[in-house]
Scaffold this motif. Structure first.
Motif, PDB file in Angstrom:
ATOM      1  N   MET A 130       0.843  -1.196   0.000  1.00 47.29           N
ATOM      2  CA  MET A 130       0.000   0.000   0.000  1.00 47.29           C
ATOM      3  C   MET A 130       0.879   1.247   0.000  1.00 47.29           C
ATOM      4  O   MET A 130       1.848   1.335   0.732  1.00 47.29           O
ATOM      5  CB  MET A 130      -0.890   0.009   1.230  1.00 47.29           C
ATOM      6  N   ARG A 131       0.514   2.142  -0.862  1.00 48.42           N
ATOM      7  CA  ARG A 131       1.237   3.398  -0.952  1.00 48.42           C
ATOM      8  C   ARG A 131       0.223   4.525  -0.898  1.00 48.42           C
ATOM      9  O   ARG A 131      -0.800   4.478  -1.575  1.00 48.42           O
ATOM     10  CB  ARG A 131       2.013   3.433  -2.258  1.00 48.42           C
ATOM     11  N   HIS A 132       0.486   5.509  -0.077  1.00 51.49           N
ATOM     12  CA  HIS A 132      -0.414   6.661   0.083  1.00 51.49           C
ATOM     13  C   HIS A 132      -1.787   6.225   0.600  1.00 51.49           C
ATOM     14  O   HIS A 132      -2.800   6.851   0.296  1.00 51.49           O
ATOM     15  CB  HIS A 132      -0.573   7.438  -1.223  1.00 51.49           C
ATOM     16  N   GLY A 133      -1.821   5.119   1.334  1.00 50.79           N
ATOM     17  CA  GLY A 133      -3.085   4.655   1.896  1.00 50.79           C
ATOM     18  C   GLY A 133      -3.998   3.979   0.897  1.00 50.79           C
ATOM     19  O   GLY A 133      -5.177   3.782   1.169  1.00 50.79           O
ATOM     20  N   MET A 134      -3.472   3.626  -0.271  1.00 51.47           N
ATOM     21  CA  MET A 134      -4.287   2.981  -1.304  1.00 51.47           C
ATOM     22  C   MET A 134      -3.618   1.681  -1.725  1.00 51.47           C
ATOM     23  O   MET A 134      -2.396   1.607  -1.812  1.00 51.47           O
ATOM     24  CB  MET A 134      -4.424   3.890  -2.531  1.00 51.47           C
ATOM     25  N   SER A 135      -4.429   0.690  -2.018  1.00 48.72           N
ATOM     26  CA  SER A 135      -3.887  -0.580  -2.508  1.00 48.72           C
ATOM     27  C   SER A 135      -3.392  -0.413  -3.939  1.00 48.72           C
ATOM     28  O   SER A 135      -3.744   0.545  -4.631  1.00 48.72           O
ATOM     29  CB  SER A 135      -4.953  -1.669  -2.451  1.00 48.72           C
ATOM     30  N   LYS A 136      -2.575  -1.347  -4.380  1.00 54.24           N
ATOM     31  CA  LYS A 136      -2.064  -1.308  -5.757  1.00 54.24           C
ATOM     32  C   LYS A 136      -3.213  -1.366  -6.753  1.00 54.24           C
ATOM     33  O   LYS A 136      -3.209  -0.651  -7.757  1.00 54.24           O
ATOM     34  CB  LYS A 136      -1.093  -2.460  -5.994  1.00 54.24           C
ATOM     35  N   THR A 137      -4.213  -2.170  -6.459  1.00 59.20           N
ATOM     36  CA  THR A 137      -5.373  -2.281  -7.354  1.00 59.20           C
ATOM     37  C   THR A 137      -6.097  -0.939  -7.467  1.00 59.20           C
ATOM     38  O   THR A 137      -6.467  -0.516  -8.564  1.00 59.20           O
ATOM     39  CB  THR A 137      -6.345  -3.362  -6.847  1.00 59.20           C
ATOM     40  N   SER A 138      -6.269  -0.257  -6.347  1.00 60.42           N
ATOM     41  CA  SER A 138      -6.941   1.044  -6.357  1.00 60.42           C
ATOM     42  C   SER A 138      -6.129   2.078  -7.126  1.00 60.42           C
ATOM     43  O   SER A 138      -6.685   2.877  -7.889  1.00 60.42           O
ATOM     44  CB  SER A 138      -7.185   1.534  -4.934  1.00 60.42           C
ATOM     45  N   MET A 139      -4.806   2.065  -6.929  1.00 63.04           N
ATOM     46  CA  MET A 139      -3.948   3.009  -7.659  1.00 63.04           C
ATOM     47  C   MET A 139      -3.985   2.719  -9.155  1.00 63.04           C
ATOM     48  O   MET A 139      -4.034   3.644  -9.966  1.00 63.04           O
ATOM     49  CB  MET A 139      -2.507   2.931  -7.156  1.00 63.04           C
ATOM     50  N   ASP A 140      -3.977   1.438  -9.516  1.00 61.80           N
ATOM     51  CA  ASP A 140      -4.039   1.072 -10.933  1.00 61.80           C
ATOM     52  C   ASP A 140      -5.358   1.515 -11.553  1.00 61.80           C
ATOM     53  O   ASP A 140      -5.395   2.012 -12.677  1.00 61.80           O
ATOM     54  CB  ASP A 140      -3.848  -0.435 -11.124  1.00 61.80           C
ATOM     55  N   ARG A 141      -6.438   1.349 -10.818  1.00 62.10           N
ATOM     56  CA  ARG A 141      -7.752   1.762 -11.308  1.00 62.10           C
ATOM     57  C   ARG A 141      -7.812   3.289 -11.471  1.00 62.10           C
ATOM     58  O   ARG A 141      -8.324   3.801 -12.469  1.00 62.10           O
ATOM     59  CB  ARG A 141      -8.822   1.283 -10.332  1.00 62.10           C
ATOM     60  N   LEU A 142      -7.261   3.999 -10.494  1.00 60.92           N
ATOM     61  CA  LEU A 142      -7.222   5.458 -10.575  1.00 60.92           C
ATOM     62  C   LEU A 142      -6.345   5.907 -11.740  1.00 60.92           C
ATOM     63  O   LEU A 142      -6.693   6.842 -12.470  1.00 60.92           O
ATOM     64  CB  LEU A 142      -6.698   6.048  -9.261  1.00 60.92           C
ATOM     65  N   PHE A 143      -5.225   5.225 -11.948  1.00 67.15           N
ATOM     66  CA  PHE A 143      -4.343   5.550 -13.072  1.00 67.15           C
ATOM     67  C   PHE A 143      -5.072   5.365 -14.398  1.00 67.15           C
ATOM     68  O   PHE A 143      -4.938   6.183 -15.308  1.00 67.15           O
ATOM     69  CB  PHE A 143      -3.080   4.691 -13.031  1.00 67.15           C
ATOM     70  N   LEU A 144      -5.849   4.307 -14.509  1.00 65.68           N
ATOM     71  CA  LEU A 144      -6.609   4.064 -15.736  1.00 65.68           C
ATOM     72  C   LEU A 144      -7.591   5.200 -15.996  1.00 65.68           C
ATOM     73  O   LEU A 144      -7.699   5.699 -17.122  1.00 65.68           O
ATOM     74  CB  LEU A 144      -7.337   2.724 -15.648  1.00 65.68           C
ATOM     75  N   GLN A 145      -8.296   5.634 -14.961  1.00 59.34           N
ATOM     76  CA  GLN A 145      -9.238   6.741 -15.119  1.00 59.34           C
ATOM     77  C   GLN A 145      -8.509   8.038 -15.466  1.00 59.34           C
ATOM     78  O   GLN A 145      -8.954   8.804 -16.330  1.00 59.34           O
ATOM     79  CB  GLN A 145     -10.048   6.936 -13.843  1.00 59.34           C
ATOM     80  N   ALA A 146      -7.379   8.281 -14.807  1.00 55.75           N
ATOM     81  CA  ALA A 146      -6.602   9.487 -15.081  1.00 55.75           C
ATOM     82  C   ALA A 146      -6.029   9.448 -16.490  1.00 55.75           C
ATOM     83  O   ALA A 146      -5.910  10.491 -17.148  1.00 55.75           O
ATOM     84  CB  ALA A 146      -5.490   9.639 -14.044  1.00 55.75           C
ATOM     85  N   SER A 147      -5.676   8.264 -16.971  1.00 58.59           N
ATOM     86  CA  SER A 147      -5.153   8.125 -18.333  1.00 58.59           C
ATOM     87  C   SER A 147      -6.167   8.596 -19.361  1.00 58.59           C
ATOM     88  O   SER A 147      -5.814   9.251 -20.349  1.00 58.59           O
ATOM     89  CB  SER A 147      -4.787   6.667 -18.625  1.00 58.59           C
ATOM     90  N   LYS A 148      -7.410   8.268 -19.129  1.00 62.82           N
ATOM     91  CA  LYS A 148      -8.466   8.704 -20.054  1.00 62.82           C
ATOM     92  C   LYS A 148      -8.548  10.226 -20.085  1.00 62.82           C
ATOM     93  O   LYS A 148      -8.692  10.828 -21.153  1.00 62.82           O
ATOM     94  CB  LYS A 148      -9.809   8.099 -19.650  1.00 62.82           C
ATOM     95  N   GLN A 149      -8.442  10.853 -18.906  1.00 65.21           N
ATOM     96  CA  GLN A 149      -8.461  12.312 -18.837  1.00 65.21           C
ATOM     97  C   GLN A 149      -7.220  12.903 -19.509  1.00 65.21           C
ATOM     98  O   GLN A 149      -7.303  13.898 -20.218  1.00 65.21           O
ATOM     99  CB  GLN A 149      -8.516  12.777 -17.376  1.00 65.21           C
ATOM    100  N   TRP A 150      -6.074  12.282 -19.286  1.00 64.98           N
ATOM    101  CA  TRP A 150      -4.812  12.737 -19.872  1.00 64.98           C
ATOM    102  C   TRP A 150      -4.876  12.714 -21.401  1.00 64.98           C
ATOM    103  O   TRP A 150      -4.472  13.649 -22.065  1.00 64.98           O
ATOM    104  CB  TRP A 150      -3.696  11.844 -19.360  1.00 64.98           C
ATOM    105  N   LEU A 151      -5.420  11.633 -21.944  1.00 67.48           N
ATOM    106  CA  LEU A 151      -5.484  11.482 -23.395  1.00 67.48           C
ATOM    107  C   LEU A 151      -6.540  12.384 -24.030  1.00 67.48           C
ATOM    108  O   LEU A 151      -6.448  12.698 -25.214  1.00 67.48           O
ATOM    109  CB  LEU A 151      -5.734  10.018 -23.757  1.00 67.48           C
ATOM    110  N   ARG A 152      -7.527  12.798 -23.257  1.00 65.60           N
ATOM    111  CA  ARG A 152      -8.537  13.727 -23.781  1.00 65.60           C
ATOM    112  C   ARG A 152      -7.937  15.076 -24.131  1.00 65.60           C
ATOM    113  O   ARG A 152      -8.428  15.765 -25.018  1.00 65.60           O
ATOM    114  CB  ARG A 152      -9.644  13.957 -22.744  1.00 65.60           C
ATOM    115  N   GLY A 153      -6.879  15.476 -23.416  1.00 61.97           N
ATOM    116  CA  GLY A 153      -6.289  16.798 -23.626  1.00 61.97           C
ATOM    117  C   GLY A 153      -5.068  16.790 -24.505  1.00 61.97           C
ATOM    118  O   GLY A 153      -4.151  17.567 -24.272  1.00 61.97           O
ATOM    119  N   GLN A 154      -5.035  15.937 -25.511  1.00 65.29           N
ATOM    120  CA  GLN A 154      -3.844  15.812 -26.351  1.00 65.29           C
ATOM    121  C   GLN A 154      -3.493  17.085 -27.105  1.00 65.29           C
ATOM    122  O   GLN A 154      -2.344  17.278 -27.461  1.00 65.29           O
ATOM    123  CB  GLN A 154      -3.995  14.656 -27.333  1.00 65.29           C
ATOM    124  N   SER A 155      -4.452  17.925 -27.359  1.00 66.51           N
ATOM    125  CA  SER A 155      -4.179  19.133 -28.138  1.00 66.51           C
ATOM    126  C   SER A 155      -3.691  20.294 -27.268  1.00 66.51           C
ATOM    127  O   SER A 155      -3.347  21.341 -27.794  1.00 66.51           O
ATOM    128  CB  SER A 155      -5.431  19.556 -28.904  1.00 66.51           C
TER     129      SER A 155
END
Length: 65
Positions: free
Chosen positions: A1-26
């Motif tokens: 656990m890092r930052h009070g979150m499990s690896k699975t939770s961090m991976d899930r959050l990263f996936l959601q953040a990735s979608k936001q990151w890719l939306r702003g490509q321009s």
């Protein structure tokens, strides 16, 4: 656990953040970072989680600026 979150939770959050990151490509790198920071902070995540997600995003999706 890092930052009070499990690896699975961090991976899930990263996936959601990735979608936001890719939306702003321009937009610039600084604008993309600012959008992700606001997006995560609005959802109640602290700077530790936010900086970890930003580092992963930048390494996973290198920008061509």
């Amino acid at each position: 656990m890092r930052h009070g979150m499990s690896k699975t939770s961090m991976d899930r959050l990263f996936l959601q953040a990735s979608k936001q990151w890719l939306r702003g490509q321009s937009t610039s790198l600084e604008n993309r970072k600012a959008r992700i920071i606001r997006w995560l902070q609005y959802r109640g995540f602290g700077w530790g989680v936010t900086s970890t997600i930003l580092e992963r995003l930048e390494s996973q999706y290198p920008l061509r600026e």
